[in-house]
Scaffold this motif. Structure first.
Motif, PDB file in Angstrom:
ATOM      1  N   GLU A  55    -135.372 -42.910  91.030  1.00  0.00           N
ATOM      2  CA  GLU A  55    -136.589 -43.358  91.707  1.00  0.00           C
ATOM      3  C   GLU A  55    -136.990 -42.457  92.878  1.00  0.00           C
ATOM      4  OE1 GLU A  55    -133.160 -45.828  93.460  1.00  0.00           O
ATOM      5  OE2 GLU A  55    -133.679 -44.985  91.519  1.00  0.00           O
ATOM      6  N   TYR A  56    -136.063 -41.660  93.368  1.00  0.00           N
ATOM      7  CA  TYR A  56    -136.364 -40.768  94.493  1.00  0.00           C
ATOM      8  C   TYR A  56    -136.849 -39.392  94.052  1.00  0.00           C
ATOM      9  CZ  TYR A  56    -133.901 -44.296  97.179  1.00  0.00           C
ATOM     10  OH  TYR A  56    -133.513 -45.476  97.753  1.00  0.00           O
ATOM     11  N   ARG A  57    -136.713 -39.104  92.785  1.00  0.00           N
ATOM     12  CA  ARG A  57    -137.083 -37.777  92.273  1.00  0.00           C
ATOM     13  C   ARG A  57    -138.567 -37.480  92.449  1.00  0.00           C
ATOM     14  NH1 ARG A  57    -133.778 -34.894  88.936  1.00  0.00           N
ATOM     15  NH2 ARG A  57    -135.561 -34.313  87.687  1.00  0.00           N
ATOM     16  N   THR A  58    -139.416 -38.483  92.350  1.00  0.00           N
ATOM     17  CA  THR A  58    -140.856 -38.279  92.500  1.00  0.00           C
ATOM     18  C   THR A  58    -141.190 -37.732  93.883  1.00  0.00           C
ATOM     19  OG1 THR A  58    -141.299 -40.056  90.940  1.00  0.00           O
ATOM     20  CG2 THR A  58    -143.104 -39.418  92.397  1.00  0.00           C
ATOM     21  N   VAL A  59    -140.532 -38.246  94.899  1.00  0.00           N
ATOM     22  CA  VAL A  59    -140.768 -37.781  96.273  1.00  0.00           C
ATOM     23  C   VAL A  59    -140.443 -36.297  96.374  1.00  0.00           C
ATOM     24  CG1 VAL A  59    -140.035 -37.998  98.679  1.00  0.00           C
ATOM     25  CG2 VAL A  59    -140.322 -40.047  97.272  1.00  0.00           C
ATOM     26  N   ILE A  60    -139.313 -35.896  95.826  1.00  0.00           N
ATOM     27  CA  ILE A  60    -138.885 -34.497  95.884  1.00  0.00           C
ATOM     28  C   ILE A  60    -139.822 -33.616  95.069  1.00  0.00           C
ATOM     29  CG2 ILE A  60    -137.013 -32.889  95.352  1.00  0.00           C
ATOM     30  CD1 ILE A  60    -136.427 -34.740  97.729  1.00  0.00           C
ATOM     31  N   ASN A  61    -140.189 -34.060  93.894  1.00  0.00           N
ATOM     32  CA  ASN A  61    -141.102 -33.270  93.060  1.00  0.00           C
ATOM     33  C   ASN A  61    -142.467 -33.108  93.722  1.00  0.00           C
ATOM     34  OD1 ASN A  61    -139.492 -32.490  90.839  1.00  0.00           O
ATOM     35  ND2 ASN A  61    -139.618 -34.564  90.018  1.00  0.00           N
ATOM     36  N   ASN A  62    -142.964 -34.137  94.384  1.00  0.00           N
ATOM     37  CA  ASN A  62    -144.240 -34.036  95.103  1.00  0.00           C
ATOM     38  C   ASN A  62    -144.155 -33.016  96.232  1.00  0.00           C
ATOM     39  OD1 ASN A  62    -145.384 -35.974  93.443  1.00  0.00           O
ATOM     40  ND2 ASN A  62    -145.120 -37.633  94.906  1.00  0.00           N
ATOM     41  N   GLU A  63    -143.036 -33.020  96.935  1.00  0.00           N
ATOM     42  CA  GLU A  63    -142.853 -32.058  98.032  1.00  0.00           C
ATOM     43  C   GLU A  63    -142.781 -30.636  97.487  1.00  0.00           C
ATOM     44  OE1 GLU A  63    -142.525 -30.969 102.054  1.00  0.00           O
ATOM     45  OE2 GLU A  63    -143.152 -32.817 101.105  1.00  0.00           O
ATOM     46  N   LYS A  64    -142.105 -30.471  96.368  1.00  0.00           N
ATOM     47  CA  LYS A  64    -142.032 -29.137  95.748  1.00  0.00           C
ATOM     48  C   LYS A  64    -143.431 -28.636  95.389  1.00  0.00           C
ATOM     49  CE  LYS A  64    -139.065 -27.905  92.749  1.00  0.00           C
ATOM     50  NZ  LYS A  64    -138.210 -27.783  91.566  1.00  0.00           N
ATOM     51  N   GLU A  65    -144.261 -29.512  94.855  1.00  0.00           N
ATOM     52  CA  GLU A  65    -145.629 -29.122  94.507  1.00  0.00           C
ATOM     53  C   GLU A  65    -146.398 -28.686  95.743  1.00  0.00           C
ATOM     54  OE1 GLU A  65    -147.742 -32.051  92.203  1.00  0.00           O
ATOM     55  OE2 GLU A  65    -146.109 -32.197  90.745  1.00  0.00           O
ATOM     56  N   LYS A  66    -146.249 -29.408  96.848  1.00  0.00           N
ATOM     57  CA  LYS A  66    -146.932 -29.024  98.100  1.00  0.00           C
ATOM     58  C   LYS A  66    -146.509 -27.632  98.554  1.00  0.00           C
ATOM     59  CE  LYS A  66    -146.479 -33.328 100.252  1.00  0.00           C
ATOM     60  NZ  LYS A  66    -146.238 -34.057 101.492  1.00  0.00           N
ATOM     61  N   ILE A  67    -145.227 -27.364  98.488  1.00  0.00           N
ATOM     62  CA  ILE A  67    -144.691 -26.068  98.941  1.00  0.00           C
ATOM     63  C   ILE A  67    -145.190 -24.952  98.004  1.00  0.00           C
ATOM     64  CG2 ILE A  67    -142.575 -24.715  99.186  1.00  0.00           C
ATOM     65  CD1 ILE A  67    -141.253 -27.396 100.095  1.00  0.00           C
ATOM     66  N   GLN A  68    -145.202 -25.203  96.720  1.00  0.00           N
ATOM     67  CA  GLN A  68    -145.613 -24.193  95.765  1.00  0.00           C
ATOM     68  C   GLN A  68    -147.099 -23.868  95.875  1.00  0.00           C
ATOM     69  OE1 GLN A  68    -144.039 -26.196  92.319  1.00  0.00           O
ATOM     70  NE2 GLN A  68    -142.191 -24.948  92.308  1.00  0.00           N
ATOM     71  N   LYS A  69    -147.895 -24.793  96.366  1.00  0.00           N
ATOM     72  CA  LYS A  69    -149.342 -24.557  96.514  1.00  0.00           C
ATOM     73  C   LYS A  69    -149.660 -23.710  97.746  1.00  0.00           C
ATOM     74  CE  LYS A  69    -150.952 -28.649  94.098  1.00  0.00           C
ATOM     75  NZ  LYS A  69    -151.656 -29.937  94.227  1.00  0.00           N
ATOM     76  N   LYS A  70    -148.733 -23.638  98.687  1.00  0.00           N
ATOM     77  CA  LYS A  70    -148.969 -22.887  99.939  1.00  0.00           C
ATOM     78  C   LYS A  70    -148.882 -21.406  99.697  1.00  0.00           C
ATOM     79  CE  LYS A  70    -147.532 -26.447 103.134  1.00  0.00           C
ATOM     80  NZ  LYS A  70    -146.641 -26.829 104.189  1.00  0.00           N
TER      81      LYS A  70
END
Length: 70
Positions: A55-70
């Motif tokens: 259930e916590y994986r979504t939080v981490i995946n969302n953060e990864k997407e934010k970092i990759q967009k920068k």
């Protein structure tokens, strides 16, 4: 071998990081660049998977997407 108290402490530490990221309260170490953050997040994902805390994986995946967009 990891003692139960060490495992519980590590679990608490990782889940605190995840919740801080979820609530946009996490501050990355100043010297970390994008790749450092992504490596850390990948390690978190792996740990969450091993410990069946899916259930916590979504939080981490969302953060990864934010970092990759920068």
């Amino acid at each position: 071998y990891i003692m139960d108290s060490d495992k519980n402490y590590f679990e608490k530490m990782i889940l605190d990081v995840v919740m801080s990221i979820k609530h946009n309260e996490y501050e990355w170490p100043a010297n970390w660049i994008g790749i450092d953050k992504l490596e850390f997040l990948d390690e978190c994902l792996e740990w969450l998977e091993i410990n069946e805390l899916y259930e916590y994986r979504t939080v981490i995946n969302n953060e990864k997407e934010k970092i990759q967009k920068k």
